[in-house]
Design an enzyme around this catalytic site. Structure first.
Site, PDB file in Angstrom:
ATOM      1  N   LYS A 129      55.245  85.229  85.061  1.00  0.00           N
ATOM      2  CA  LYS A 129      54.993  86.464  85.691  1.00  0.00           C
ATOM      3  C   LYS A 129      55.004  87.528  84.536  1.00  0.00           C
ATOM      4  O   LYS A 129      55.624  87.157  83.748  1.00  0.00           O
ATOM      5  CB  LYS A 129      55.997  86.593  86.742  1.00  0.00           C
ATOM      6  CG  LYS A 129      55.755  87.683  87.917  1.00  0.00           C
ATOM      7  CD  LYS A 129      55.060  87.232  88.790  1.00  0.00           C
ATOM      8  CE  LYS A 129      54.737  88.310  90.019  1.00  0.00           C
ATOM      9  NZ  LYS A 129      54.274  87.487  91.150  1.00  0.00           N
ATOM     10  N   ASP A 169      49.306  91.374  91.234  1.00  0.00           N
ATOM     11  CA  ASP A 169      50.508  91.531  92.219  1.00  0.00           C
ATOM     12  C   ASP A 169      50.413  93.058  92.508  1.00  0.00           C
ATOM     13  O   ASP A 169      49.588  93.782  92.496  1.00  0.00           O
ATOM     14  CB  ASP A 169      51.727  91.228  91.281  1.00  0.00           C
ATOM     15  CG  ASP A 169      53.081  90.885  92.180  1.00  0.00           C
ATOM     16  OD1 ASP A 169      53.333  89.883  92.755  1.00  0.00           O
ATOM     17  OD2 ASP A 169      53.992  91.651  92.215  1.00  0.00           O
TER      18      ASP A 169
HETATM   19  N1  GLU Z   1      51.221  87.729  92.523  1.00  0.00           N
HETATM   20  C1  GLU Z   1      51.115  86.731  93.553  1.00  0.00           C
HETATM   21  C2  GLU Z   1      52.174  85.929  93.909  1.00  0.00           C
HETATM   22  O1  GLU Z   1      53.472  86.480  93.947  1.00  0.00           O
HETATM   23  C3  GLU Z   1      49.844  85.716  92.944  1.00  0.00           C
HETATM   24  C4  GLU Z   1      49.999  85.244  91.726  1.00  0.00           C
HETATM   25  C5  GLU Z   1      48.587  84.296  91.570  1.00  0.00           C
HETATM   26  O2  GLU Z   1      47.857  84.180  92.339  1.00  0.00           O
HETATM   27  O3  GLU Z   1      48.805  83.788  90.301  1.00  0.00           O
HETATM   28  O4  GLU Z   1      52.081  84.692  94.024  1.00  0.00           O
END
Ligand code: GLU
Length: 449
Positions: A129, A169
């Site tokens: 992340k 996100d």
């Molecule tokens: N931000 C999204 C999550 O919390 C998607 C992340 C992604 O698609 O890599 O899962």
């Protein structure tokens, strides 16, 4: 206290000692480690291999300066981060969050959560992340572009389709991914399509990625409710948030015959007893990038209340928190359940506090924890990477069908594991156990790396 209880306590104490200020990270580690105790008791190899000490330590963290200029020529400096938590089962994968609240504790919590979530999808993706404390609210397109270009100028050294593949996100949607991709392509001099997901359809994005988290949440909830012998038809639903997750959760809930009566943003919430007019929400949030207050100004049946937390006092059968972490505390959980809420599934990442989650489990409502219930977004991100590798586009129906299958599998696996480990109905434990086994066994297979 058993040997394994002591082991969990020791690792939690270690995490606290190392980073005493990282409350969000400590909370998520506590949620996961305490719920996998039955696995540790049954299999001493995890302790022998020091898997808990290893899994709570991200493989790598990068932090960097992001300087940019606003439209008046004034210079600003933000912080950029990428937390690469675990690559046992695939390249690091997880979104980028642009929000003033972003710090290392929040990103370490989200990255840790992502490791388990991604494992649940059954697809080959590790967890990571990243993001920045940059606030896109009120910024012009040109400012957002300059920020994204500066952010990617550093981030590009640390990512790649075989290394780490970010996505969106909170605060990062199609517009931001476009600017980030453009800068990556220019600096690397390569069209590495799968380096980012959530791309536009014109340059390698997947159909149904935009809808995936919200739709997936509803597919998961439908499976959970039907396994308990009920349906979504005619149920009253409370949703928080009005971003990408909330919008497509509302869309699918309505399609399944439920009546959604609320949505919110960080300023307040709207209550519409006639059912949310989704076209109006999309117009305000997606087209105009406005505030949810405007919904009530344009829709006579709706009322607006200042302060978003009041949304949990609205009577409902089902609640979908789709805004952000920590949005439901114990008191709000009690209010929801006292008002008749029997199903709660998390569209946001860790929207419920640990105390609220304990209360759901005690009250025996149907509870779909975030890492299982909202895994649809990242699952379709992984499908986007598959399409990029094939250099093909799948149809909307094909992606949506696969998403349905994945969400059903996630539910079934969590349910089965909960039964197998003596906590039937506890999908928090079931999901954590299933995800942990996959990642931990792979870590052991890779040796001490
Ligand atoms: N931000 C999204 C999550 O919390 C998607 C992340 C992604 O698609 O890599 O899962």
């Amino acid at each position: 206290m058993s040997e394994m209880q002591q082991y969990v306590e020791d690792v939690l104490a270690l995490v606290k000692r190392r980073d005493p200020d990282q409350k969000e990270f400590q909370d998520v580690v506590k949620e996961v480690l305490t719920s996998i105790l039955p696995v540790l008791e049954k299999n001493p190899k995890y302790k022998a291999n020091k898997i808990l000490e290893r899994i709570v330590e991200p493989e790598r963290i990068v932090q960097f300066r992001v300087p940019w200029t606003d439209d008046k020529g004034e210079i600003h400096v933000n912080r950029g981060f990428r937390v690469q938590a675990n690559s046992a089962i695939g390249p690091y994968k997880g979104g980028l969050r642009f929000h003033p609240s972003v710090n290392l504790s929040i990103l370490k919590f989200l990255a840790f959560e992502q490791v388990f979530k991604n494992s649940l999808t059954t697809l080959p993706i590790g967890g990571g992340k990243g993001g920045s404390d940059f606030d896109p609210k009120g910024k012009s397109d040109a400012e957002v572009m300059r920020f994204c270009q500066s952010f990617m100028t550093e981030l590009r050294r640390h990512i790649g389709s075989m290394v780490d593949t970010p996505a969106g996100d909170i605060g990062v949607g199609g517009r931001e991914i476009g600017y980030l991709f453009g800068q990556y392509k220019r600096l690397q001099n390569e069209f590495d399509a799968a380096v980012l997901t959530g791309k536009g359809i014109s340059y390698g994005g997947s159909l149904a990625r935009t809808e995936a988290t919200g739709y997936g949440l509803l597919y998961f909830t439908k499976a959970m409710v039907e396994a308990a012998g009920d349906t979504l038809q005619g149920k009253t639903v409370v949703v928080s948030g009005s971003g990408n997750v909330a919008i497509y959760a509302i869309e699918k809930a309505q399609e399944f015959g439920a009546k959604v009566v609320t949505c919110s943003d960080s300023n307040g919430y709207v209550y519409d007893p006639e059912g949310i007019d989704l076209a109006l929400v999309k117009q305000i949030k997606e087209v105009e990038r406005g505030r949810i207050k405007e919904y009530a100004e344009r829709r006579p049946s709706a009322t607006y209340t200042e302060g978003c937390r009041g949304v949990w006092s609205v009577k409902c059968d089902i609640a979908f928190p789709c805004a952000t972490q920590g949005e439901i505390n114990l008191d709000e959980a009690k209010t929801l359940i006292a008002n008749g809420c029997k199903v709660l599934a998390e569209g946001a990442n860790m929207p419920s506090t640990l105390e609220a989650i304990d209360y759901y489990l005690e009250s025996k409502i149907l509870f779909g924890p975030a890492k299982a219930a909202n895994a649809g977004g990242v699952a379709v991100s992984a499908l986007e990477m598959s399409q990029n590798s094939e250099r093909l586009h799948w149809t909307f129906e094909e992606v949506d069908e696969r998403l349905k299958g994945i969400m059903n599998t996630i539910f079934q696996n969590a349910k089965k594991r909960a039964e197998e480990y003596g906590v039937p109905g506890n999908l928090v434990a079931g999901a954590n156990i299933h995800a942990f086994l996959h990642v931990a066994d792979t870590m052991i297979a890779h040796g001490l790396v």
